[in-house]
Design a protein around this motif. Sequence first.
Motif, PDB file in Angstrom:
ATOM      1  N   SER A 252      56.365  12.754  40.190  1.00  0.00           N
ATOM      2  CA  SER A 252      55.554  11.927  41.101  1.00  0.00           C
ATOM      3  C   SER A 252      54.939  10.739  40.374  1.00  0.00           C
ATOM      4  CB  SER A 252      54.444  12.760  41.737  1.00  0.00           C
ATOM      5  OG  SER A 252      53.436  13.017  40.771  1.00  0.00           O
ATOM      6  N   TYR A 253      55.045  10.727  39.045  1.00  0.00           N
ATOM      7  CA  TYR A 253      54.501   9.647  38.196  1.00  0.00           C
ATOM      8  C   TYR A 253      52.975   9.541  38.290  1.00  0.00           C
ATOM      9  CZ  TYR A 253      59.450   8.466  38.996  1.00  0.00           C
ATOM     10  OH  TYR A 253      60.808   8.527  39.147  1.00  0.00           O
ATOM     11  N   ILE A 254      52.327  10.647  38.627  1.00  0.00           N
ATOM     12  CA  ILE A 254      50.862  10.672  38.631  1.00  0.00           C
ATOM     13  C   ILE A 254      50.405  11.226  37.283  1.00  0.00           C
ATOM     14  CG2 ILE A 254      48.805  11.780  39.633  1.00  0.00           C
ATOM     15  CD1 ILE A 254      50.276  11.843  42.315  1.00  0.00           C
ATOM     16  N   HIS A 255      49.397  10.593  36.690  1.00  0.00           N
ATOM     17  CA  HIS A 255      48.884  11.096  35.419  1.00  0.00           C
ATOM     18  C   HIS A 255      48.202  12.449  35.641  1.00  0.00           C
ATOM     19  CE1 HIS A 255      45.401  11.643  32.669  1.00  0.00           C
ATOM     20  NE2 HIS A 255      46.411  11.620  31.828  1.00  0.00           N
ATOM     21  N   ALA A 256      48.615  13.444  34.881  1.00  0.00           N
ATOM     22  CA  ALA A 256      48.043  14.786  35.042  1.00  0.00           C
ATOM     23  C   ALA A 256      47.875  15.427  33.676  1.00  0.00           C
ATOM     24  CB  ALA A 256      48.959  15.641  35.911  1.00  0.00           C
ATOM     25  N   GLU A 257      46.834  16.250  33.566  1.00  0.00           N
ATOM     26  CA  GLU A 257      46.569  16.926  32.303  1.00  0.00           C
ATOM     27  C   GLU A 257      46.358  18.407  32.551  1.00  0.00           C
ATOM     28  OE1 GLU A 257      43.848  15.655  28.716  1.00  0.00           O
ATOM     29  OE2 GLU A 257      43.347  14.445  30.464  1.00  0.00           O
ATOM     30  N   GLY A 258      46.929  19.225  31.670  1.00  0.00           N
ATOM     31  CA  GLY A 258      46.667  20.657  31.730  1.00  0.00           C
ATOM     32  C   GLY A 258      45.688  20.990  30.618  1.00  0.00           C
ATOM     33  N   TYR A 259      44.737  21.865  30.895  1.00  0.00           N
ATOM     34  CA  TYR A 259      43.711  22.209  29.903  1.00  0.00           C
ATOM     35  C   TYR A 259      43.389  23.695  29.976  1.00  0.00           C
ATOM     36  CZ  TYR A 259      41.257  18.650  27.152  1.00  0.00           C
ATOM     37  OH  TYR A 259      40.887  17.772  26.174  1.00  0.00           O
TER      38      TYR A 259
END
Length: 370
Positions: A252-259
């Motif tokens: 989707s080209y959305i910036h996402a972060e896993g934490y």
Amino acid sequence: PLMAEKGGYRHFMLKEIYEQPRAIADTLAGRIREEAGDIYLEDLDLDDETLHSMDKVNIVACGTSWHAALVGKFLTEKLARVPVEVDIASEFRYRDPIVTSRTLTILISQSGETADTLAGLREAKRKGGKVVSICNVVDSSIARESDGVIYTHAGPEIGVASTKAFTTQLVALVLFACKLGRVRGTLDENECRLLGEELVKLPRKIEEALEQDAAIEEVAKIYMNASDFLYLGRGNQYPIALEGALKLKEISYIHAEGYPAGEMKHGPIALIDEDLPVVVLLPNNETREKVISNMQEVRARAGQVIAITDLDDRLVRDNADHVLTFPGIRDELMPVILSVPMQLLAYHVAVLKGTDVDQPRNLAKSVTVE
């Protein structure tokens, strides 16, 4: 004709998400010996004595396969009580890793041709260690050069973003951890039998998980225009948070972060405002209350909480904007089930945004260059 290949699905990725019950059944086929409380891995080619002598395990992979490796660490340490180190393949080969004749290196690669993973395999062998690979493509380079191989039998995966290849890697890692635990005497016959019984239930549970597709699509409609996403998980769900974030980024080209959920206070909490959707993986295990307190912290800062859980109660409802409920299973197997909503959420956001789901920009299915 292309639609026919997709079996009536709009994209290969969606087809492959829905193929997971069958793919997992194929990974398990013929490998669980319930009456003996043991696991049979036909191409492992390492005898019990050799396996028993291993005092350290390295798991080496790239991308989504690296997320599977992180889950593999939890599984192997828990069931076989042997220390496990997980490396990104492109890092492993350049850090002069500690490998002895008693080190087992596990390489994970869907294609079996990943350049950095293949180089990591050669590095481990050069240092005198034993190598086992988890691959989907039979007779691939990595499979051929390994001492033993566990084929996932997921079938061809056309979509660039990995789905069924990932969940079958998780299942292969459970099988291997059980096998190693039995050989090392850390997992008794009965416990292995119980795990085997739960594994056999997985395909049906994944089918149940897929029934949430429409509910996930509704959530996707609400957040499709978000510019960032945060994914939180603890324990063996942290790698699934990473995988959820990667899927969203890829297609989707959305910036996402896993934490890791417990790390939220160490930085990411500064990002939380009313524009940030936070996907929280919340299995019913010993860290559940801790993760719910993270949800409360997000809500206190006006963040939007999407809870993914197998226990939908008042406590969850009171602290989430959206609750998506999935079938429960024993904790070692929950990462497999909660991978499904990660895949579907990314898929629906990407479709709504109109991106090329099966062929995302700048990406290749198999990274065969360094």
